[in-house]
Design a protein around this motif. Structure first.
Motif, PDB file in Angstrom:
ATOM      1  N   GLN A  72      26.233   2.600 -10.860  1.00 45.70           N
ATOM      2  CA  GLN A  72      25.400   1.568 -10.238  1.00 45.70           C
ATOM      3  C   GLN A  72      25.361   1.677  -8.717  1.00 45.70           C
ATOM      4  O   GLN A  72      24.273   1.561  -8.132  1.00 45.70           O
ATOM      5  CB  GLN A  72      25.863   0.180 -10.653  1.00 45.70           C
ATOM      6  CG  GLN A  72      25.009  -0.907 -10.047  1.00 45.70           C
ATOM      7  CD  GLN A  72      25.757  -2.199  -9.846  1.00 45.70           C
ATOM      8  OE1 GLN A  72      26.953  -2.263 -10.053  1.00 45.70           O
ATOM      9  NE2 GLN A  72      25.045  -3.207  -9.423  1.00 45.70           N
ATOM     10  N   ARG A  75      22.790   4.263  -7.730  1.00 44.10           N
ATOM     11  CA  ARG A  75      21.408   3.848  -7.950  1.00 44.10           C
ATOM     12  C   ARG A  75      20.946   2.871  -6.886  1.00 44.10           C
ATOM     13  O   ARG A  75      19.789   2.900  -6.467  1.00 44.10           O
ATOM     14  CB  ARG A  75      21.259   3.216  -9.341  1.00 44.10           C
ATOM     15  CG  ARG A  75      21.289   4.215 -10.457  1.00 44.10           C
ATOM     16  CD  ARG A  75      20.856   3.605 -11.775  1.00 44.10           C
ATOM     17  NE  ARG A  75      21.494   2.347 -12.093  1.00 44.10           N
ATOM     18  CZ  ARG A  75      22.675   2.220 -12.684  1.00 44.10           C
ATOM     19  NH1 ARG A  75      23.349   3.297 -12.991  1.00 44.10           N
ATOM     20  NH2 ARG A  75      23.170   1.041 -12.951  1.00 44.10           N
ATOM     21  N   GLY A  79      17.802   3.956  -4.265  1.00 45.32           N
ATOM     22  CA  GLY A  79      16.712   3.337  -5.008  1.00 45.32           C
ATOM     23  C   GLY A  79      15.363   3.405  -4.323  1.00 45.32           C
ATOM     24  O   GLY A  79      14.333   3.496  -4.965  1.00 45.32           O
ATOM     25  N   LYS A  95      18.797  14.196 -15.258  1.00 41.22           N
ATOM     26  CA  LYS A  95      18.928  13.017 -16.119  1.00 41.22           C
ATOM     27  C   LYS A  95      18.988  13.422 -17.588  1.00 41.22           C
ATOM     28  O   LYS A  95      19.759  12.843 -18.359  1.00 41.22           O
ATOM     29  CB  LYS A  95      17.764  12.056 -15.885  1.00 41.22           C
ATOM     30  CG  LYS A  95      17.891  11.273 -14.614  1.00 41.22           C
ATOM     31  CD  LYS A  95      16.770  10.254 -14.516  1.00 41.22           C
ATOM     32  CE  LYS A  95      16.946   9.396 -13.303  1.00 41.22           C
ATOM     33  NZ  LYS A  95      16.004   8.280 -13.273  1.00 41.22           N
TER      34      LYS A  95
END
Length: 130
Positions: A72, A75, A79, A95
């Motif tokens: 997290q 990200r 972002g 990914k």
């Protein structure tokens, strides 16, 4: 016993139906191999392949949630970046690579994710909406 169910409910970044579907997608190949083994009379291989797919499907949602919680901060940090097309394609390939690795290692990572989610739920730090 509440912490066992609490680990399944204590998901913030993933949803259970999509996680189970993603966990079952590679398992389709194992189900195919299991049916071929059953047609050949090898019921031990059939039972092993089916149980493997079921365990993978149950462990993958917990492993996926653990992965999303661990990454997290990354990200949030990247972002707003706009990437050029070749780098964006490279990111998509990475990914997909992470998806494959996470699926292959979903049983041990799912056990660790279960422990983490169950402990945070039992401590009262869950993310449930209800």
């Amino acid at each position: 016993m509440r912490f066992v169910l609490g680990a399944w409910i204590n998901r913030r970044y993933t949803r259970l139906p999509s996680s189970i579907v993603l966990g079952l997608l590679p398992g389709i190949f194992f189900i195919y191999l299991a049916t071929r083994a059953a047609a050949g009379g090898d019921w031990f291989a059939f039972a092993g392949a089916i149980s493997f797919v079921v365990v993978q499907a149950l462990a993958y949602p917990l492993a996926r949630e653990g992965y999303f919680r661990a990454t997290q901060p990354m990200r949030e940090g990247v972002g707003g970046w706009i990437l050029p097309a070749p780098i964006a394609l490279f990111v998509l390939l990475l990914k997909f690579n992470v998806y494959v690795y996470l699926w292959v290692l979903s049983i041990p990572i799912g056990i660790a994710g279960f422990c983490y989610l169950a402990l945070t739920e039992s401590a009262g730090n869950g993310w449930r909406l209800v």
